[in-house]
Design a protein around this motif. Sequence first.
Motif, PDB file in Angstrom:
ATOM      1  N   UNK A  19       0.828  -1.207   0.000  1.00 38.26           N
ATOM      2  CA  UNK A  19       0.000   0.000   0.000  1.00 38.26           C
ATOM      3  C   UNK A  19       0.864   1.258   0.000  1.00 38.26           C
ATOM      4  N   UNK A  20       1.937   1.243   0.777  1.00 36.29           N
ATOM      5  CA  UNK A  20       2.827   2.414   0.839  1.00 36.29           C
ATOM      6  C   UNK A  20       3.514   2.656  -0.506  1.00 36.29           C
ATOM      7  N   UNK A  21       3.990   1.568  -1.124  1.00 37.87           N
ATOM      8  CA  UNK A  21       4.656   1.715  -2.425  1.00 37.87           C
ATOM      9  C   UNK A  21       3.681   2.191  -3.483  1.00 37.87           C
ATOM     10  N   UNK A  22       2.465   1.666  -3.449  1.00 34.87           N
ATOM     11  CA  UNK A  22       1.451   2.098  -4.408  1.00 34.87           C
ATOM     12  C   UNK A  22       1.134   3.577  -4.228  1.00 34.87           C
ATOM     13  N   UNK A  23       1.066   4.008  -2.982  1.00 37.27           N
ATOM     14  CA  UNK A  23       0.789   5.418  -2.710  1.00 37.27           C
ATOM     15  C   UNK A  23       1.891   6.307  -3.275  1.00 37.27           C
ATOM     16  N   UNK A  24       3.145   5.887  -3.115  1.00 38.17           N
ATOM     17  CA  UNK A  24       4.258   6.682  -3.655  1.00 38.17           C
ATOM     18  C   UNK A  24       4.170   6.795  -5.176  1.00 38.17           C
ATOM     19  N   UNK A  28      -3.438   2.535  -7.261  1.00 40.21           N
ATOM     20  CA  UNK A  28      -4.393   1.894  -6.376  1.00 40.21           C
ATOM     21  C   UNK A  28      -3.824   0.541  -5.947  1.00 40.21           C
ATOM     22  N   UNK A  29      -3.596   0.309  -4.649  1.00 39.96           N
ATOM     23  CA  UNK A  29      -3.038  -0.979  -4.220  1.00 39.96           C
ATOM     24  C   UNK A  29      -3.922  -2.164  -4.574  1.00 39.96           C
ATOM     25  N   UNK A  30      -5.205  -1.917  -4.821  1.00 43.89           N
ATOM     26  CA  UNK A  30      -6.107  -3.002  -5.209  1.00 43.89           C
ATOM     27  C   UNK A  30      -5.720  -3.600  -6.559  1.00 43.89           C
ATOM     28  N   UNK A  31      -4.935  -2.861  -7.333  1.00 43.45           N
ATOM     29  CA  UNK A  31      -4.506  -3.355  -8.641  1.00 43.45           C
ATOM     30  C   UNK A  31      -3.233  -4.181  -8.585  1.00 43.45           C
ATOM     31  N   UNK A  32      -2.763  -4.506  -7.382  1.00 44.48           N
ATOM     32  CA  UNK A  32      -1.518  -5.255  -7.216  1.00 44.48           C
ATOM     33  C   UNK A  32      -1.823  -6.567  -6.502  1.00 44.48           C
ATOM     34  N   UNK A  33      -1.442  -7.677  -7.117  1.00 42.57           N
ATOM     35  CA  UNK A  33      -1.668  -8.999  -6.544  1.00 42.57           C
ATOM     36  C   UNK A  33      -0.434  -9.454  -5.784  1.00 42.57           C
ATOM     37  N   UNK A  34      -0.628  -9.814  -4.534  1.00 37.06           N
ATOM     38  CA  UNK A  34       0.442 -10.417  -3.742  1.00 37.06           C
ATOM     39  C   UNK A  34       0.417 -11.921  -3.988  1.00 37.06           C
ATOM     40  N   UNK A 219       4.701  -2.844 -11.341  1.00 38.98           N
ATOM     41  CA  UNK A 219       4.345  -4.251 -11.123  1.00 38.98           C
ATOM     42  C   UNK A 219       2.868  -4.379 -10.766  1.00 38.98           C
ATOM     43  N   UNK A 220       2.235  -5.410 -11.318  1.00 36.33           N
ATOM     44  CA  UNK A 220       0.860  -5.730 -10.930  1.00 36.33           C
ATOM     45  C   UNK A 220       0.797  -7.045 -10.158  1.00 36.33           C
ATOM     46  N   UNK A 221       1.856  -7.856 -10.231  1.00 38.68           N
ATOM     47  CA  UNK A 221       1.974  -9.082  -9.449  1.00 38.68           C
ATOM     48  C   UNK A 221       3.365  -9.078  -8.824  1.00 38.68           C
ATOM     49  N   UNK A 222       3.434  -9.206  -7.502  1.00 41.40           N
ATOM     50  CA  UNK A 222       4.727  -9.311  -6.832  1.00 41.40           C
ATOM     51  C   UNK A 222       4.821 -10.696  -6.203  1.00 41.40           C
TER      52      UNK A 222
END
Length: 235
Positions: A19-24, A28-34, A219-222
């Motif tokens: 979430x912090x990296x997405x904010x920087x 939207x952190x919702x667009x990133x899959x862990x 990145x969208x998948x980490x």
Amino acid sequence: MPPTADVASSLAQIRQRISDAASRAHRDPAGITLLAVSKTFDADSVRAAAAAGQTHFGENRVQEGLEKSAALRDLPLEWHLIGHLQTNKARKAAASFAWIHSVDRLELLRKLDEGAAAAGTRPNILLQVNLADEAQKSGADEAAVTALAKAALEARALTLRGLMIIPPIPDDPEASRPWFRQLRELRDRLVKGGLPASSLTELSMGMSQDFAVAIEEGATIVRVGTAVFGTRPRV
């Protein structure tokens, strides 16, 4: 297996870092899959992560992934194959994994397509790119990616979703940034060259040591393993 509470705590910390990296990056952190990389960890470790809300898991080896998914079939998990895939394992992989990140050659692509068509599945695939030209790593070179992407778009039973990279292991996370940026720029060139943007939305890049930098670069998948589960067991 790591204690369930430890896995839950690790996942919470990683999600906050995402979430912090997405904010920087004004994303939207919702667009990133862990993607929790569960290779070498047992099914109970996966179950502990699932209890903390994790649904996407990555395996390097087909057989290990099949055994784990069978043991956890009571859970609604999505399995990703992220390791190098031999053509003789392609049929099994295509029948069993929702995502395959390591497609790097036409022969493998065709075997996956045949296997998926026979099994009645439709896995999402990513094209693995070796931008650093490391001999010890798999991945198509940049010159081959366009032809591979076009072949993937013509496949009967595969869905092309994007690109994947495993850059040189960094001493400093910032050392990975140029590779992540190059993968994003390659994707953008492919789209500008006429490939459908809807088939290249995903960028699988970034691991435990550098996933925050990867997110800043698109990145969208980490793919995060040891930061979730701890030190890997010896195998």
